[in-house]
Scaffold this active site. Structure first.
Site, PDB file in Angstrom:
ATOM      1  N   GLY A 195       0.686  -1.377  -0.116  1.00  0.00           N
ATOM      2  CA  GLY A 195      -0.123   0.203  -0.092  1.00  0.00           C
ATOM      3  C   GLY A 195       0.746   1.029  -0.329  1.00  0.00           C
ATOM      4  O   GLY A 195       2.083   0.925   0.113  1.00  0.00           O
ATOM      5  N   CYS A 196       0.402   2.274  -0.032  1.00  0.00           N
ATOM      6  CA  CYS A 196       1.146   3.695  -0.438  1.00  0.00           C
ATOM      7  C   CYS A 196       1.465   4.359   0.323  1.00  0.00           C
ATOM      8  O   CYS A 196       2.891   4.429   0.641  1.00  0.00           O
ATOM      9  CB  CYS A 196      -0.027   4.408  -1.170  1.00  0.00           C
ATOM     10  SG  CYS A 196      -1.618   5.057  -0.683  1.00  0.00           S
ATOM     11  N   PHE A 197       0.878   4.262   1.643  1.00  0.00           N
ATOM     12  CA  PHE A 197       1.159   4.750   3.100  1.00  0.00           C
ATOM     13  C   PHE A 197       2.072   3.673   3.225  1.00  0.00           C
ATOM     14  O   PHE A 197       3.044   3.944   4.477  1.00  0.00           O
ATOM     15  CB  PHE A 197      -0.269   4.523   3.881  1.00  0.00           C
ATOM     16  CG  PHE A 197      -0.624   5.706   4.299  1.00  0.00           C
ATOM     17  CD1 PHE A 197       0.144   7.616   4.435  1.00  0.00           C
ATOM     18  CD2 PHE A 197      -2.753   6.028   4.346  1.00  0.00           C
ATOM     19  CE1 PHE A 197      -0.536   8.726   4.320  1.00  0.00           C
ATOM     20  CE2 PHE A 197      -3.138   7.343   4.070  1.00  0.00           C
ATOM     21  CZ  PHE A 197      -2.046   8.484   4.744  1.00  0.00           C
TER      22      PHE A 197
ATOM     23  N   CYS B  84       5.863   4.627   2.602  1.00  0.00           N
ATOM     24  CA  CYS B  84       6.235   5.211   2.744  1.00  0.00           C
ATOM     25  C   CYS B  84       6.604   4.767   4.319  1.00  0.00           C
ATOM     26  O   CYS B  84       7.704   5.460   4.548  1.00  0.00           O
ATOM     27  CB  CYS B  84       5.221   6.888   2.865  1.00  0.00           C
ATOM     28  SG  CYS B  84       5.919   7.929   3.029  1.00  0.00           S
TER      29      CYS B  84
END
Length: 323
Positions: free
Chosen positions: A132-134, A137
């Site tokens: 996932g993106c979060f 990061c």
């Protein structure tokens, strides 16, 4: 080397659009088909209008397995349905961009596709679960500490994402009139990406018994994630900086910055930028990515490159949208 033949399922959304923009300029790929039930027969450039003149294909509702790799750009929950209803041949590699196969479970042979964590496993895998993106990061921010066994206290996280993180389907909180000049917290402490983040942390540091206290925020911009993380730390700052630089020495897209960064440095790139700062016994970590590239489609192409033995940066030399 013959070109890699690509199929895409779920071709009308943001991640598929980004994937197409990358693949049409990738020197080793050719797009065989783009599947979309809702847009069958329509030119792809009618939906992804920036591709006018670049891609002449139309959406199809039929599948072909005369391909080398299949990207699943469907919604969360839909990838498992697709997987159960379709027998994908073993010769076809699969990269799923949903959250359906990210967590370890009996019978799940999908490798978690964070190259900075699992590069060697990805090279040998047939099936990849794109992070996932979060999750990407935040993991870039904390995994070096977990690798060294240095996470001993709660990690407090405040991270703000652009509106494209909500997907292409309109909602009340992605509408321009609501989003413009506005900011808000959502899913405080309970965001779904915490499960995959914790899975990776425990894999590196099994004795981690603290928490990630995560406040996700909606931002008044279209793309990018800016995360600030802080935690108590016992080690000297120079040792921490050495740890991060060593951990990411073989990661071509992750850069540890000596100066305080800003979001425009990563927008429209596959980069992750990390910045470290210490205040007394507290470590501040800034982590930034583009949610649609390093947080989704760019990372998927990176995984494809690793799976097919290509130079991992192939097709991902992108320029930041600085001005």
């Amino acid at each position: 080397m013959e070109k890699i033949s690509v199929g895409i399922v779920g071709g009308a959304g943001y991640t598929a659009g980004e994937l197409l923009r990358l693949l049409i300029h990738h020197p080793q790929t050719e797009i065989s088909f783009v599947h979309s039930k809702s847009n069958t027969g329509n030119p792809i450039s009618d939906v992804h209008t920036d591709l006018l003149g670049d891609l002449e294909l139309t959406f199809t509702d039929s599948l072909s397995y005369d391909i080398d790799v299949l990207f699943l750009c469907v919604g969360h929950g839909e990838a498992k349905v697709f997987w159960n209803e379709n027998e994908v041949p073993a010769k076809v590699k699969v990269i799923d961009l949903s959250q359906d196969f990210r967590l370890d479970a009996e019978g799940n042979d999908f490798v978690y596709g964070l190259p900075e964590l699992n590069k060697h496993k990805i090279k040998e895998a047939n099936h990849i679960a794109n992070p996932g993106c979060f999750a990407t990061c935040l993991q870039l921010g904390v995994l070096p500490l977990a690798y060294a066994g240095w996470l001993k206290d709660d990690v407090h996280v405040n991270a703000i994402t652009g509106s494209t993180g909500a997907g292409q389907k309109p909602s009340a909180t992605s509408h321009f009139s609501w989003r413009n000049n506005n900011v808000s917290v959502y899913k405080a402490f309970e965001h779904q990406h915490l499960k995959e983040i914790n899975q990776s942390i425990y894999g590196l540091q099994p004795d981690f018994d603290a928490k990630l206290m995560f406040l996700p925020m909606r931002g008044d911009f279209t793309r990018g994630i800016y995360a600030s993380l802080y935690t108590k730390i016992e080690q000297p700052f120079e040792a921490i900086k050495t740890l991060y630089n060593t951990f990411y020495a073989d990661a071509p897209f992750v850069h540890v910055s000596e100066s305080n960064p800003h979001l425009k440095q990563i927008v429209n790139t596959n980069k992750g930028i990390i910045y470290l700062q210490q205040y007394e016994d507290t470590l501040l970590i800034i982590s930034m990515i583009d949610n649609l590239l390093k947080g989704a489609s760019g990372q998927a192409v990176h995984n494809m490159n690793l799976m097919f033995g290509l130079e991992e940066t192939t097709g991902l030399a992108l320029k930041a949208s600085f001005f």
